[in-house]
Design an enzyme around this catalytic site. Structure first.
Site, PDB file in Angstrom:
ATOM      1  N   CYS A   1       0.830  -1.201   0.000  1.00  0.00           N
ATOM      2  CA  CYS A   1       0.000   0.000   0.000  1.00  0.00           C
ATOM      3  C   CYS A   1       0.866   1.253   0.000  1.00  0.00           C
ATOM      4  CB  CYS A   1      -0.928  -0.017   1.219  1.00  0.00           C
ATOM      5  SG  CYS A   1      -2.101   1.356   1.272  1.00  0.00           S
ATOM      6  N   CYS A   2       1.926   1.253   0.825  1.00  0.00           N
ATOM      7  CA  CYS A   2       2.829   2.410   0.850  1.00  0.00           C
ATOM      8  C   CYS A   2       3.521   2.606  -0.493  1.00  0.00           C
ATOM      9  CB  CYS A   2       3.872   2.229   1.943  1.00  0.00           C
ATOM     10  SG  CYS A   2       3.276   2.579   3.615  1.00  0.00           S
TER      11      CYS A   2
ATOM     12  N   CYS B   1      -0.761   7.847   7.755  1.00  0.00           N
ATOM     13  CA  CYS B   1      -2.121   7.634   7.287  1.00  0.00           C
ATOM     14  C   CYS B   1      -3.015   7.224   8.449  1.00  0.00           C
ATOM     15  CB  CYS B   1      -2.146   6.553   6.200  1.00  0.00           C
ATOM     16  SG  CYS B   1      -1.343   7.039   4.658  1.00  0.00           S
TER      17      CYS B   1
ATOM     18  N   CYS C   1      -3.184   3.584   9.782  1.00  0.00           N
ATOM     19  CA  CYS C   1      -1.900   3.017  10.188  1.00  0.00           C
ATOM     20  C   CYS C   1      -1.238   3.782  11.326  1.00  0.00           C
ATOM     21  CB  CYS C   1      -0.951   2.972   8.990  1.00  0.00           C
ATOM     22  SG  CYS C   1      -1.604   2.062   7.580  1.00  0.00           S
TER      23      CYS C   1
ATOM     24  N   CYS D   1       8.490   2.808   5.596  1.00  0.00           N
ATOM     25  CA  CYS D   1       7.501   2.654   4.533  1.00  0.00           C
ATOM     26  C   CYS D   1       8.121   2.699   3.149  1.00  0.00           C
ATOM     27  CB  CYS D   1       6.442   3.747   4.644  1.00  0.00           C
ATOM     28  SG  CYS D   1       7.088   5.400   4.361  1.00  0.00           S
TER      29      CYS D   1
END
Length: 423
Positions: free
Chosen positions: A160-161, A252, A255, A280
């Site tokens: 996702c990162c 985010c 997270c 990340c």
């Protein structure tokens, strides 16, 4: 290019009038224009200066001097990366130089309301326009449709990162010759302890493309969290409202969570994962000089802890200890890879820990095992996911206890050993 034409004064005037305090505050700057011989920004960064030497020269300088060097050297081809947390200190220092500066931010689409509100307040406070960068719409849609909104809770945050942060950042940096971050060495002792105040970026490329085409400044590297917050309070600048709700490191929304008393700030990020892997990808140069999306096992030429009191364990010795139902002594083991900068960053503290335990005659053994040579064994036996992983094999019992924190300083490791080994 973004200018700060409302509150700015020339640098020398700012130094005389600054109200900031602390060992690295703005009013202590002696000469921001004389920190080092500046390279020409119209030549590839890797060809114009001895950046490691420059990093040494600037390491004792204030953030104001370091940022002034960046802005004077690269002009409108350098920009500040602003994430909405303590990076506001970088913007304030840039403002204090009196030079024009640019700010960009990655909007992942998953930020907190308070972070977006901070962006608006910062723009108004400094009379600037933040350059927002967004993830690719198609790539983001494909990820969410294939894996859902919260796949990172199941298979890790890296994918996702990579979509929402790393690749957008890569595109943004391709338009620059240098960038400025708010990284500090004390933010994550396991991953950022050796951050340089300036370096040729080992992971990303700049305008001209290729290795060595981008310079990275980390002017807050030598500051502590306490010094940073002292500066922010004294200068009375906008800060994220989440800080007043227990959030320290802010990313985010899905997270990030508040931290408890005495928890390290990075423990509020990706808390469901092993503590050692909490990078990340934005600062993957902290990990290796290779790709931002590979862990680059082409290794270092030397081993870690080659001498001293850290005892090397063979696979047979460690396997025997792991399977024993009762042990004569407790053993603390670091599962490491010599090429891994996370492991390299804790070499000094772990060696000092071993020397202290040996000096006091403790029966707790401080040991090491080079786990990259046998990942299958290490993963099966100790649940290895990232390097380094620290485990305690307690005395007179079976099994192991994994060290859960990102803090790998001597004091914290010592306290943890005493709490689980009683020694």
């Amino acid at each position: 290019m973004v200018s700060c034409n409302i509150r700015c004064q020339p640098l020398l005037d700012v130094r005389q009038n600054s109200r900031a305090s602390g060992p690295r505050a703005a009013h202590q700057v002696a000469s921001a224009t004389g920190t080092a011989e500046r390279p020409r920004a119209d030549v590839a960064p890797g060809q114009v200066a001895d950046w490691p030497q420059l990093a040494q020269d600037l390491d004792s300088k204030s953030p104001l001097e370091i940022i002034d060097h960046a802005l004077a050297t690269f002009g409108d081809e350098v920009a500040i990366a602003f994430s909405g947390a303590e990076d506001i200190a970088v913007i304030e220092y840039a403002h204090l130089t009196g030079r024009p500066f640019r700010v960009f931010s990655l909007d992942t689409g998953r930020l907190d309301k308070e972070t977006y509100e901070l962006f608006d307040r910062v723009e108004k406070h400094y009379s600037i326009q933040i350059e927002y960068t967004f993830p690719d719409a198609q790539e983001t849609m494909d990820l969410v449709r294939a894996k859902g909104m919260f796949s990172f809770y199941e298979d890790g945050h890296q994918e996702c990162c990579r979509v929402r942060k790393v690749r957008p950042l890569r595109r943004q940096l391709k338009t620059l010759k240098a960038w400025i971050t708010g990284q500090r060495r004390d933010q994550s002792p396991g991953t950022r302890a050796s951050v340089a105040v300036v370096e040729v970026d080992p992971a990303f490329e700049g305008t001209s493309g290729g290795p060595g085409s981008l310079v990275k400044y980390n002017p807050l590297a030598g500051m502590t969290g306490k010094e940073t917050w002292n500066f922010l309070r004294v200068m009375d600048v906008p800060v994220n409202e989440l800080h007043s709700k227990g959030y320290v490191s802010i990313g985010c929304q899905p997270c990030t969570r508040p931290v408890l008393p005495n928890q390290h700030e990075r423990e509020g990020r990706w808390w469901w994962e092993d503590a050692g892997g909490k990078e990340c990808g934005l600062h993957s140069g902290n990990v290796s000089a290779g790709s931002a999306e590979q862990d680059g096992e082409a290794g270092a030429e030397r081993d870690l802890w080659p001498e001293g009191k850290v005892q090397a364990l063979s696979r047979e010795e460690l396997s025997s200890l792991a399977s024993a139902e009762s042990r004569k002594q407790a053993t603390m083991v670091v599962l490491y890879a010599p090429w891994c900068q996370f492991s390299q960053a804790m070499e000094e503290s772990y060696n000092e820990l071993a020397e202290q335990y040996a000096a006091r005659g403790s029966d707790v053994r401080i040991a090491k095992f080079q786990a990259d040579t046998d990942r299958q064994f290490s993963t099966k036996t100790f649940g290895l996911q990232t390097f380094p992983t620290l485990v305690m094999l307690p005395r007179s019992t079976s099994g192991y206890i994994k060290y859960p924190s990102e803090r790998r300083d001597v004091e914290t490791l010592d306290l943890w050993i005493k709490s689980v080994a009683g020694r």
